[in-house]
Enzyme design. Structure first.
Site, mmCIF file in Angstrom:
data_model
loop_
_atom_site.group_PDB
_atom_site.id
_atom_site.type_symbol
_atom_site.label_atom_id
_atom_site.label_comp_id
_atom_site.label_asym_id
_atom_site.label_seq_id
_atom_site.Cartn_x
_atom_site.Cartn_y
_atom_site.Cartn_z
ATOM 1 N N ASP A 130 -6.371 5.499 1.322
ATOM 2 C CA ASP A 130 -6.503 4.078 1.023
ATOM 3 C C ASP A 130 -7.959 3.674 1.233
ATOM 4 O O ASP A 130 -8.534 3.945 2.302
ATOM 5 C CB ASP A 130 -5.591 3.308 1.987
ATOM 6 N N HIS B 63 0.835 -1.205 0.000
ATOM 7 C CA HIS B 63 0.000 0.000 0.000
ATOM 8 C C HIS B 63 0.872 1.258 0.000
ATOM 9 O O HIS B 63 0.654 2.180 -0.786
ATOM 10 C CB HIS B 63 -0.915 0.000 1.227
#
Ligand code: UDP
Length: 478
Positions: A121, A23
């Site tokens: 995210d 990520h």
């Protein structure tokens, strides 16, 4: 004479990834791409991740080139010296949320300069609530494949049609027909790992479903993919989230745009582990196309049984291999307990490191194929390098990704649900031997498509330009 109004200040974007290698890696690449276009960036890391980036990556030297790029850190709820399990963010999400959310809110609400928009995210759904409360536009970024995101999105539909739940005595090869656009692709075993539960009230299944549907509350969605790779899933997602930016493969896009800038080339490493470059010297000494690269990403943890089967499979294949064994690769901890016979064979034909410069390894001429856990970053890196894959998915989206590789793209083999030395040996030999040409040709075709998407005039290039323009047209909150 009228004095023309001063030009509006450059936009200021706050970027916030989940605290995990894949990520952070892809969101840092996006952040740098936006910074290259003159956008001011505040990049929020957990203190723990930031500390590791400072130790093992070149972020300080790299981001000094952008005077309006800054990092801010935030607690993930654990003390710095806490031995976080590799997948802690899955098990401690609520805890992280209760500690991190107020800190995040504070960072966005009281900035030293107004925030134009947040890119968070998509897993961190609380960021949407914070953005809405503060009236700041928010764009979700999902770091998984479009096909996996779409499969997550269709969980309610799968339940309604009776494709879910997967019962105890289920035929895992049963075809799943309720995911539009992927009807001839997915079997029960290819669904995201969270779907493998007989009880629909399972908390992880419930959580993933709710979290995915929450994406529609964001202003837009960014995906690290491109239209020529995952066309069917991307068109389906667009019917629910019209404002979709597919701008991948981000690592390749990042390289293309940097090569147009005046900045010096850099390794762009975002590693959380110490990179062992001795594997590059080892690869330099191997014949062209002779090595299989083996890596299972940053989270996979093996049982001793599976770890031993991979050892035997690799050694018995008699192929050369470069294997990344992280210090925390074994679920139960401790050393591998590997026999002398295997260790000797590995020393003859293999190289084992704790962490490799993966993108560079995949582009190395000695590497012919990739034995991977099918994490989305690893899959895209292999696609760009044109290397066929043997897939052993571990969890989450990886089950879908490995099916894309083997069935939709025909650029590799899928070993899911099996961990047996004979199967490892056979598949390694197929991808390095009998089926080498056919699989390498399919992988080469994917690489050409990827390069096309992420260079000037390509779909991802155009989509990133559109994203930048859309951010520029947003009004900053005051
Ligand atoms: N990676 C690396 N060196 C290694 C192993 C992995 O640099 O030895 C990087 C890899 O290039 C990728 C990331 O770690 O960018 C792993 O992300 P992925 O989505 O593939 O899997 P995850 O770790 O999230 O399961």
């Amino acid at each position: 004479m009228d004095v023309p109004p001063p030009p509006p200040p450059p936009p200021h974007v706050v970027i916030f990834p989940l605290a995990a290698q894949g990520h952070v890696n892809s969101m840092l690449k996006l952040a740098e791409l936006l910074a290259l276009s003159g956008i001011h960036i505040t990049f929020i890391n957990s203190e723990h991740i930031h500390h590791r980036l400072l130790r093992h990556a070149d972020i300080q030297a790299r981001f000094v080139a952008y005077p309006y790029f800054r990092f801010k850190t935030i607690s993930d709820g654990f003390p710095m010296d806490h031995p976080r399990p590799v997948d802690h963010f899955m098990t401690t999400y609520d805890y992280i949320k209760s500690i991190t959310r107020p800190l995040f809110e504070e960072l966005v609400a009281v900035p030293d300069r107004p925030v134009t928009c947040i890119i968070a995210d998509g897993i961190l759904t609380f960021t949407v609530d914070v953005a809405r409360d503060l009236r700041v536009p928010i764009i979700a970024f999902r770091t998984i494949s479009a096909s996996s995101f779409w499969a997550y999105f269709c969980i309610p539909r799968m339940i309604e049609s009776g494709d879910l739940p997967i019962k105890g005595d289920e035929d895992m090869d049963r075809v799943v027909t309720s995911v539009p656009g992927m009807e001839d692709i997915l079997r029960c075993r290819d669904l995201p790992s969270f779907c493998r539960v007989a009880d629909l009230s399972d908390s992880t299944l419930q959580y993933v479903t709710t979290q995915t549907l929450q994406t529609t509350r964001a202003l837009a969605l960014i995906l690290n993919s491109f239209d020529q790779l995952e066309g069917p899933a991307i068109s389906q997602i667009r019917t629910h989230i019209p404002n979709l930016y597919t701008i991948g493969p981000l690592h390749s896009h990042h390289k293309s745009r940097l090569s147009w800038s005046s900045l010096p080339p850099s390794s762009a490493s975002n590693s959380l582990w110490e990179v062992d470059r001795s594997c590059i010297s080892w690869l330099d000494k191997q014949p062209p196309n002779s090595v299989i690269y083996v890596s299972f990403g940053s989270i996979t943890a093996f049982s001793r049984h599976d770890f031993t089967e991979f050892w035997y499979g690799l050694v018995n294949s008699r192929r050369r291999f470069l294997w990344v064994v992280r210090p925390d690769s074994l679920a139960e901890g401790g050393g591998g307990g590997i026999s002398e016979e295997l260790t000797e064979a590995a020393a003859e034909r293999g190289c084992i490191v704790g962490w490799a410069p993966q993108e560079e390894v995949l582009h190395h001429g000695a590497v012919a194929a990739f034995l991977t856990h099918s994490g989305w970053n690893s899959t895209l890196e292999s696609v760009v390098a044109g290397k066929p894959m043997v897939c052993w998915p571990y969890f989450a989206d990886q089950q879908v990704n490995s099916r894309l590789v083997s069935r939709a793209w025909k650029a590799g083999l899928d070993m899911k649900d099996v961990c047996d030395r004979e199967v490892v040996e056979r598949m390694v030999n197929e991808v390095m031997g009998e089926r080498k040409e056919e699989l390498a040709a399919a992988a080469g075709d994917l690489a050409r498509r990827a390069r096309g998407a992420a260079t000037e005039g390509g779909s991802s290039w155009d989509n990133l330009d559109r994203l930048i323009e859309d951010i520029r047209s947003m009004k900053p909150s005051s």
